[in-house]
Design an enzyme around this catalytic site. Structure first.
Site, short mmCIF file in Angstrom:
data_model
loop_
_atom_site.label_atom_id
_atom_site.label_comp_id
_atom_site.label_asym_id
_atom_site.label_seq_id
_atom_site.Cartn_x
_atom_site.Cartn_y
_atom_site.Cartn_z
N ASP A 13 0.87 -1.18 0.00
CA ASP A 13 0.00 0.00 0.00
C ASP A 13 0.91 1.24 0.00
O ASP A 13 2.14 1.12 -0.16
CB ASP A 13 -1.00 -0.03 1.17
N HIS A 14 0.32 2.41 0.21
CA HIS A 14 1.10 3.65 0.15
C HIS A 14 2.21 3.67 1.20
O HIS A 14 3.32 4.14 0.93
CB HIS A 14 0.18 4.86 0.34
N CYS A 70 3.20 -3.04 4.14
CA CYS A 70 2.32 -1.94 4.52
C CYS A 70 3.01 -1.24 5.69
O CYS A 70 4.21 -1.44 5.91
CB CYS A 70 0.91 -2.43 4.85
N THR A 72 2.65 -1.52 9.06
CA THR A 72 3.06 -2.45 10.12
C THR A 72 3.32 -3.87 9.62
O THR A 72 3.92 -4.68 10.34
CB THR A 72 1.93 -2.57 11.17
N GLY A 73 2.80 -4.20 8.45
CA GLY A 73 2.82 -5.58 7.96
C GLY A 73 1.62 -6.37 8.48
O GLY A 73 1.31 -7.45 7.97
N GLY A 75 -1.80 -5.44 8.82
CA GLY A 75 -3.03 -5.41 8.01
C GLY A 75 -2.90 -6.32 6.80
O GLY A 75 -3.84 -7.06 6.46
N HIS A 103 9.08 -24.38 9.06
CA HIS A 103 8.05 -25.11 9.82
C HIS A 103 6.63 -24.83 9.36
O HIS A 103 5.78 -25.71 9.45
CB HIS A 103 8.17 -24.77 11.31
N ASN A 104 6.35 -23.58 8.91
CA ASN A 104 4.97 -23.22 8.54
C ASN A 104 4.75 -23.22 7.03
O ASN A 104 3.63 -23.01 6.58
CB ASN A 104 4.60 -21.81 9.06
N ARG A 114 7.10 0.75 8.50
CA ARG A 114 7.30 1.68 9.60
C ARG A 114 7.90 0.98 10.82
O ARG A 114 8.02 1.57 11.89
CB ARG A 114 5.95 2.33 9.97
N HIS A 138 5.78 -31.35 10.20
CA HIS A 138 5.28 -29.99 9.95
C HIS A 138 4.21 -29.99 8.86
O HIS A 138 3.31 -29.16 8.88
CB HIS A 138 6.43 -29.06 9.58
N ARG A 141 0.84 -30.60 10.33
CA ARG A 141 0.31 -29.40 10.99
C ARG A 141 -0.19 -28.36 9.97
O ARG A 141 -1.19 -27.68 10.21
CB ARG A 141 1.38 -28.80 11.91
C1 RB5 Z 1 -1.82 2.86 6.53
O1 RB5 Z 1 -1.82 4.07 7.20
C2 RB5 Z 1 -1.62 1.72 7.52
O2 RB5 Z 1 -2.73 1.59 8.33
C3 RB5 Z 1 -1.34 0.43 6.77
O3 RB5 Z 1 -0.23 0.60 5.96
C4 RB5 Z 1 -1.00 -0.78 7.63
O4 RB5 Z 1 -0.05 -0.47 8.60
C5 RB5 Z 1 -2.14 -1.52 8.18
O5 RB5 Z 1 -1.99 -2.54 8.84
#
Ligand code: RB5
Length: 150
Positions: A13-14, A70, A72-73, A75, A103-104, A114, A138, A141
Site C-alpha cells: 500500500d502507500h 504496509c 506495520t505488515g 493489516g 516449519h509453517n 514503519r 510440519h 500441521r
Molecule cells: C496505513 O496508514 C496503515 O494503516 C497500513 O499501511 C497498515 O499499517 C495496516 O496494517
C-alpha cells in the site's frame, strides 16, 4: 528455493511503497525475477486490495512466494490469511522469517515499512527466500491449518 528459477510477487500500500521499491531493487541485484503488483506511488490506498493482487500470483502459480509491505505488515497479513491457500507471516526478525518457511511453509512474507529499516527488510527477504519447508511432522500441521479453512 532454487533462486535462479523463482519468481517473487511484490505488493504494497502507500505506506509500504518505498520499501517495496527497495526490495524490488534488492531482488534485481540478486538476479531474482519479480512481479510488481503495485501500488505505484505514496498516494493513499487500501492494503486489502494489494494483499489480494499479490497473493493471487502465488495462488495462480505465476509466483513462488509473495512479499507484502504496509505500515506495520499486520493489516496485509490479516487480509492475506483470509485467502484460501495463503500462509502469511508478518516478520521483523530473522529467526521468524527463517522458521516460518521451515516449519509453517509460509508462502507470503509481510513486512512493516514503519517497523523495519530497509537493510533488515532485505535480510528478512533473503532468509525467507533462501529457506525451504522441512516437511515431515510440519506437513501434518500445515494440513491441519488447511482444514480450518473449511
Ligand atoms: C496505513 O496508514 C496503515 O494503516 C497500513 O499501511 C497498515 O499499517 C495496516 O496494517
Amino acid at each position: 528455493m532454487d533462486n535462479n528459477k523463482i519468481t517473487i510477487a511484490l505488493a504494497a500500500d502507500h505506506a509500504g511503497f518505498p520499501l517495496k521499491e527497495a526490495i524490488a531493487a534488492h531482488l534485481a541485484e540478486r538476479g531474482i525475477d519479480y512481479i510488481d503488483c503495485g501500488t505505484d506511488s505514496s498516494e493513499s490506498c487500501d492494503y486489502p486490495d494489494y494483499a489480494v493482487s499479490g497473493c493471487s500470483k502465488v495462488l495462480d502459480g505465476s509466483a513462488d512466494l509473495t512479499i507484502l509491505c504496509c505500515g506495520t505488515g499486520i493489516g496485509m497479513s490479516m487480509a492475506a490469511n483470509k485467502m484460501r491457500g495463503i500462509r502469511a507471516a508478518c516478520c521483523s526478525d530473522v529467526f521468524s522469517a527463517k522458521y516460518t518457511r521451515l516449519h509453517n511453509n509460509a508462502n507470503v512474507l509481510c513486512l512493516g515499512a514503519r517497523v523495519v529499516g530497509t537493510g533488515l527488510a532485505c535480510e528478512l527477504v533473503d532468509v525467507f527466500i533462501d529457506s525451504d519447508f522441512e516437511g515431515g511432522k510440519h506437513l501434518r500441521r500445515i494440513n491441519m491449518i488447511s482444514e480450518l479453512e473449511g
